[in-house]
Design an enzyme around this catalytic site. Structure first.
Site, mmCIF file in Angstrom:
data_model
loop_
_atom_site.group_PDB
_atom_site.id
_atom_site.type_symbol
_atom_site.label_atom_id
_atom_site.label_comp_id
_atom_site.label_asym_id
_atom_site.label_seq_id
_atom_site.Cartn_x
_atom_site.Cartn_y
_atom_site.Cartn_z
ATOM 1 N N GLY A 66 0.822 -1.207 0.000
ATOM 2 C CA GLY A 66 0.000 0.000 0.000
ATOM 3 C C GLY A 66 0.847 1.243 0.000
ATOM 4 O O GLY A 66 2.054 1.176 0.249
ATOM 5 N N GLU B 81 -1.825 2.755 6.325
ATOM 6 C CA GLU B 81 -1.880 3.814 5.294
ATOM 7 C C GLU B 81 -2.776 4.966 5.732
ATOM 8 O O GLU B 81 -2.476 6.132 5.446
ATOM 9 C CB GLU B 81 -2.349 3.247 3.952
ATOM 10 N N VAL C 5 6.587 12.385 17.250
ATOM 11 C CA VAL C 5 5.647 11.931 18.273
ATOM 12 C C VAL C 5 6.464 11.542 19.503
ATOM 13 O O VAL C 5 7.353 10.697 19.425
ATOM 14 C CB VAL C 5 4.822 10.720 17.772
ATOM 15 N N THR D 20 6.296 7.659 21.179
ATOM 16 C CA THR D 20 6.768 6.478 20.447
ATOM 17 C C THR D 20 8.281 6.445 20.606
ATOM 18 O O THR D 20 8.957 7.375 20.195
ATOM 19 C CB THR D 20 6.416 6.567 18.951
HETATM 20 N N1 ARG Z 1 4.970 -0.928 3.351
HETATM 21 C C1 ARG Z 1 3.746 -0.187 3.439
HETATM 22 C C2 ARG Z 1 4.009 1.293 3.813
HETATM 23 O O1 ARG Z 1 5.078 1.707 4.203
HETATM 24 C C3 ARG Z 1 2.709 -0.852 4.314
HETATM 25 C C4 ARG Z 1 3.106 -1.764 5.440
HETATM 26 C C5 ARG Z 1 1.878 -2.457 6.000
HETATM 27 N N2 ARG Z 1 2.139 -3.417 7.040
HETATM 28 C C6 ARG Z 1 1.248 -4.342 7.439
HETATM 29 N N3 ARG Z 1 1.484 -5.121 8.469
HETATM 30 N N4 ARG Z 1 0.096 -4.500 6.837
HETATM 31 O O2 ARG Z 1 3.157 2.166 3.702
HETATM 32 ZN ZN ZN Z 2 4.221 3.268 5.724
HETATM 33 CA CA CA Z 3 8.966 9.167 18.754
#
Ligand code: ARG
Ligand code: ZN
Ligand code: CA
Length: 235
Positions: free
Chosen positions: A110, A148, A170, A173
């Site tokens: 995504g 996303e 943030v 985190t």
């Molecule tokens: N690699 C993607 C991004 O940086 C999405 C990562 C989604 N991870 C998951 N566990 N579904 O935007």
């Molecule tokens: Zn990401």
């Molecule tokens: Ca942080």
């Protein structure tokens, strides 16, 4: 305060057979977003991660399906250059989250546009097989959408896309030296303190993602306040 925030969602399915993603999968995906943004995800913190219990925060951001569009399109790989958005433009992106569901290709699950960008390309793009019930295991429980939408609402990756001193803007985190994958046990340390591997803005498996923090919630909700980059969505 702003109280509950509701985001209406348009879903654009763009596939050789656009019926390959069912209405049931789309409603399951919206349900995962609502669960994840409101501490109803049934995953759990890894055993021993008691340090993070108090950081788990509801965003009070909610999602409602406003409509689904289906486009049969033979193109088998759309890439990450917004071609799918040019071919099938968003519907009222100033007030609606637009989600394109297609085969992105190149192993990509995504991608998202941060707030403040061009409205013609505003929204997120998801690999069709990442929706609940899809074939992209261990990324087929709908948490690519959660991740996303986090970006769409201004969140960075928790490692700040750099080494330990690179910030995600943030405070609560912990800094991390890079992405985590799989389903790490606790503690998983990259920058002296345990990484928040179960945060939706890491890269772990869908079954092992669990939380947004208070600081992330504040950063997301800030864009809806007066003068914020998504204030128009609240009408
Ligand atoms: N690699 C993607 C991004 O940086 C999405 C990562 C989604 N991870 C998951 N566990 N579904 O935007
Ligand atoms: Zn990401
Ligand atoms: Ca942080």
């Amino acid at each position: 305060g702003l109280g509950s925030i509701n985001i209406p969602v348009y879903v654009h399915i763009v596939l050789p057979d656009a019926n390959a993603v069912s209405n049931q999968q789309i409603s399951a995906q919206i349900a995962v977003l609502n669960d994840d943004f409101n501490t109803k995800n049934t995953n759990q913190l890894p055993s021993g991660a008691t340090d993070f219990i108090n950081d788990v925060t509801t965003t009070d951001i909610h999602f409602t399906l406003a409509g689904t569009y289906r486009y049969d399109d033979p193109k088998s790989s759309w890439g990450t250059n917004d071609a799918v958005k040019a071919a099938y433009p968003p519907t009222t992106p100033e007030t609606h989250l637009n989600i394109w569901v297609c085969n992105i290709g190149e192993g990509i699950l995504g991608y998202a546009q941060f707030p403040g960008g061009n409205l013609a390309t505003d929204g997120i793009v998801l690999l069709h097989e990442s929706l609940p019930g899809g074939k992209a295991a261990p990324y087929n429980e709908g948490r690519t959408a959660t991740h996303e939408v986090g970006h769409y609402l201004n969140l960075r990756h928790i490692w700040g896309d750099g080494r330990c001193r690179q910030d995600d803007f943030v405070e609560d985190t912990p800094s991390a030296g890079g992405a985590n994958y799989g389903c790490p046990t606790y503690p998983s340390v990259s920058c002296q303190t345990p990484d928040m591997t179960m945060n939706y803005m890491d890269y772990t498996d869908d079954a092992c993602m669990y939380m947004f923090t208070d600081g992330q919630t504040n950063r997301m909700r800030a864009i809806f306040t007066d003068g914020g980059s998504r204030a128009s969505m609240l009408g």
